[in-house]
Design a protein around this motif. Sequence first.
Motif, PDB file in Angstrom:
ATOM      1  N   VAL A 182      -6.330   6.240 -15.078  1.00 47.69           N
ATOM      2  CA  VAL A 182      -6.065   5.951 -16.489  1.00 47.69           C
ATOM      3  C   VAL A 182      -6.313   7.191 -17.342  1.00 47.69           C
ATOM      4  N   ALA A 183      -7.392   7.918 -17.056  1.00 50.93           N
ATOM      5  CA  ALA A 183      -7.692   9.142 -17.806  1.00 50.93           C
ATOM      6  C   ALA A 183      -6.610  10.199 -17.588  1.00 50.93           C
ATOM      7  N   GLU A 184      -6.105  10.312 -16.360  1.00 53.37           N
ATOM      8  CA  GLU A 184      -5.049  11.280 -16.082  1.00 53.37           C
ATOM      9  C   GLU A 184      -3.757  10.904 -16.809  1.00 53.37           C
ATOM     10  N   LEU A 185      -3.402   9.639 -16.791  1.00 47.84           N
ATOM     11  CA  LEU A 185      -2.185   9.203 -17.470  1.00 47.84           C
ATOM     12  C   LEU A 185      -2.304   9.371 -18.976  1.00 47.84           C
ATOM     13  N   LYS A 186      -3.494   9.205 -19.507  1.00 46.48           N
ATOM     14  CA  LYS A 186      -3.704   9.417 -20.940  1.00 46.48           C
ATOM     15  C   LYS A 186      -3.406  10.860 -21.327  1.00 46.48           C
ATOM     16  N   GLU A 187      -3.672  11.797 -20.420  1.00 48.38           N
ATOM     17  CA  GLU A 187      -3.386  13.203 -20.690  1.00 48.38           C
ATOM     18  C   GLU A 187      -1.899  13.518 -20.526  1.00 48.38           C
ATOM     19  N   VAL A 188      -1.225  12.824 -19.620  1.00 43.96           N
ATOM     20  CA  VAL A 188       0.206  13.064 -19.410  1.00 43.96           C
ATOM     21  C   VAL A 188       1.035  12.421 -20.520  1.00 43.96           C
ATOM     22  N   TRP A 189       0.571  11.266 -21.020  1.00 37.94           N
ATOM     23  CA  TRP A 189       1.282  10.538 -22.081  1.00 37.94           C
ATOM     24  C   TRP A 189       0.412  10.452 -23.337  1.00 37.94           C
ATOM     25  N   PRO A 190       0.091  11.558 -23.963  1.00 37.46           N
ATOM     26  CA  PRO A 190      -0.805  11.516 -25.138  1.00 37.46           C
ATOM     27  C   PRO A 190      -0.103  10.956 -26.370  1.00 37.46           C
ATOM     28  N   ALA A 192      -0.845  11.409 -29.262  1.00 35.42           N
ATOM     29  CA  ALA A 192      -0.841  12.385 -30.345  1.00 35.42           C
ATOM     30  C   ALA A 192       0.504  13.098 -30.448  1.00 35.42           C
ATOM     31  N   GLN A 193       1.282  13.107 -29.354  1.00 34.63           N
ATOM     32  CA  GLN A 193       2.618  13.684 -29.390  1.00 34.63           C
ATOM     33  C   GLN A 193       3.620  12.606 -29.782  1.00 34.63           C
ATOM     34  N   ALA A 194       4.560  12.970 -30.623  1.00 36.92           N
ATOM     35  CA  ALA A 194       5.483  11.991 -31.193  1.00 36.92           C
ATOM     36  C   ALA A 194       6.270  11.244 -30.116  1.00 36.92           C
ATOM     37  N   ARG A 195       6.645  11.923 -29.040  1.00 35.05           N
ATOM     38  CA  ARG A 195       7.488  11.283 -28.022  1.00 35.05           C
ATOM     39  C   ARG A 195       6.740  10.208 -27.245  1.00 35.05           C
ATOM     40  N   TYR A 196       5.397  10.279 -27.237  1.00 31.41           N
ATOM     41  CA  TYR A 196       4.588   9.279 -26.534  1.00 31.41           C
ATOM     42  C   TYR A 196       3.830   8.362 -27.495  1.00 31.41           C
ATOM     43  N   ARG A 197       4.145   8.439 -28.789  1.00 33.45           N
ATOM     44  CA  ARG A 197       3.401   7.672 -29.783  1.00 33.45           C
ATOM     45  C   ARG A 197       3.396   6.180 -29.473  1.00 33.45           C
ATOM     46  N   ASN A 198       4.528   5.654 -29.028  1.00 29.49           N
ATOM     47  CA  ASN A 198       4.633   4.237 -28.664  1.00 29.49           C
ATOM     48  C   ASN A 198       4.517   4.035 -27.153  1.00 29.49           C
ATOM     49  N   PHE A 199       5.109   4.947 -26.381  1.00 28.46           N
ATOM     50  CA  PHE A 199       5.104   4.804 -24.932  1.00 28.46           C
ATOM     51  C   PHE A 199       3.686   4.836 -24.364  1.00 28.46           C
ATOM     52  N   THR A 203      -1.546   2.772 -22.300  1.00 30.18           N
ATOM     53  CA  THR A 203      -2.492   3.640 -21.593  1.00 30.18           C
ATOM     54  C   THR A 203      -3.688   3.968 -22.472  1.00 30.18           C
ATOM     55  N   ALA A 204      -3.443   4.279 -23.758  1.00 29.14           N
ATOM     56  CA  ALA A 204      -4.538   4.576 -24.675  1.00 29.14           C
ATOM     57  C   ALA A 204      -5.444   3.364 -24.863  1.00 29.14           C
ATOM     58  N   TRP A 205      -4.854   2.197 -24.913  1.00 31.96           N
ATOM     59  CA  TRP A 205      -5.631   0.964 -25.066  1.00 31.96           C
ATOM     60  C   TRP A 205      -6.521   0.730 -23.851  1.00 31.96           C
ATOM     61  N   LEU A 206      -5.954   0.870 -22.646  1.00 35.40           N
ATOM     62  CA  LEU A 206      -6.745   0.674 -21.431  1.00 35.40           C
ATOM     63  C   LEU A 206      -7.806   1.756 -21.290  1.00 35.40           C
ATOM     64  N   TYR A 207      -7.479   2.983 -21.692  1.00 34.97           N
ATOM     65  CA  TYR A 207      -8.468   4.073 -21.665  1.00 34.97           C
ATOM     66  C   TYR A 207      -9.655   3.737 -22.557  1.00 34.97           C
ATOM     67  N   ALA A 208      -9.392   3.228 -23.753  1.00 36.35           N
ATOM     68  CA  ALA A 208     -10.470   2.890 -24.683  1.00 36.35           C
ATOM     69  C   ALA A 208     -11.385   1.803 -24.105  1.00 36.35           C
ATOM     70  N   PHE A 244      -5.812   9.867 -31.952  1.00 32.75           N
ATOM     71  CA  PHE A 244      -6.783  10.551 -31.099  1.00 32.75           C
ATOM     72  C   PHE A 244      -7.841   9.534 -30.705  1.00 32.75           C
ATOM     73  N   PRO A 245      -8.167   9.407 -29.408  1.00 33.27           N
ATOM     74  CA  PRO A 245      -9.062   8.325 -28.952  1.00 33.27           C
ATOM     75  C   PRO A 245     -10.413   8.336 -29.662  1.00 33.27           C
ATOM     76  N   THR A 246     -10.766   7.200 -30.252  1.00 32.32           N
ATOM     77  CA  THR A 246     -12.060   7.071 -30.919  1.00 32.32           C
ATOM     78  C   THR A 246     -13.205   7.242 -29.931  1.00 32.32           C
TER      79      THR A 246
END
Length: 318
Positions: A182-190, A192-199, A203-208, A244-246
């Motif tokens: 999950v941490a690795e995928l969070k870095e590949v699909w951040p 913070a970048q517009a192209r991954y904002r929704n995609f 992953t960001a939710w599960l990371y949190a 950016f992850p809280t």
Amino acid sequence: MTAELFKELLFSPFGLALLALLAERWFPWPEQWHPFAVLRLMAAYMSGKVNKQGRPSGQQKIAGFLGLLTMLLLVLLPAAIVFAGAEVSLAIGWLILLVSLRQQSTRQATQLAEQHLAKSRKNAARSWLSRVTWRDCDLLSEHGIAKTIIELRATSLLESRFAPLLFWCVGGPLAALGVRVVAELKEVWPIAQARYRNFGQATAWLYAITHFLPSFFLSVFARAVGLFRRNTPKLEPLKRNPVFPTIVLSWLQSFSYCHKVTLGGPIQAAGIRISRQRFGGRPAELLLPYAAHWQRLWQGFIIACLLIGLFTLFIYRP
């Protein structure tokens, strides 16, 4: 201590974790052959195929959720089958933990970036940092380079050390592998970048969720240490950042408070400036020579936690 007791402690979760830490540090897996290098390539290829720009945000979020589910299944299902069917499941589990503790790439890149910065070779330092972070590093100042190095070192303690080890002790090798994937995928699909904002939302939710407790425990200890140090900066209320992850911000704030170093502040991703809360302290470029020492201290703390668990197991063994 009898040979039977020594064997029991050595092959306990705490003993195996200590062995894995030593193996990852002194016998690192070649980066080009590491499973996570393949994982990142697969994740980037998948997102390029299914994350089409111009689609409604709802479709992008669904595609991101399905992409996350697919990657987790591709990694965890074969690992679970091999682990369950192997005659030496203990060795397979230990190998899975060793994979989950991957830190060599970040450690090497930050060390080389620090060495180049010390010799005023900023472009070389920026180049090395670009290999291990999704942030834009091309225009970083000396202060920005130093701050990025310290933040990457601090984040690796959370994602490459404490979280996998905590999940290993609680849920076994598959839990450790899952939280690291999950941490690795969070870095590949951040996000913070517009192209991954929704995609990258799923992953960001599960990371949190998965990193809440590891971040909480580390932050509490860091703040407790900071209370006993002089002239520590005042802790401001943490401001939530939508991209950016809280969880990471909370840990960086606590790390900044403990070591009295300036962290946080705005960053740039894919050409877009992203505001972040700034955490006060002494300038990062002045304290950068101590960053490697701080990382060793925190890894010593993690090892101490494992030793305490091993000692407790020795006292209260059945």
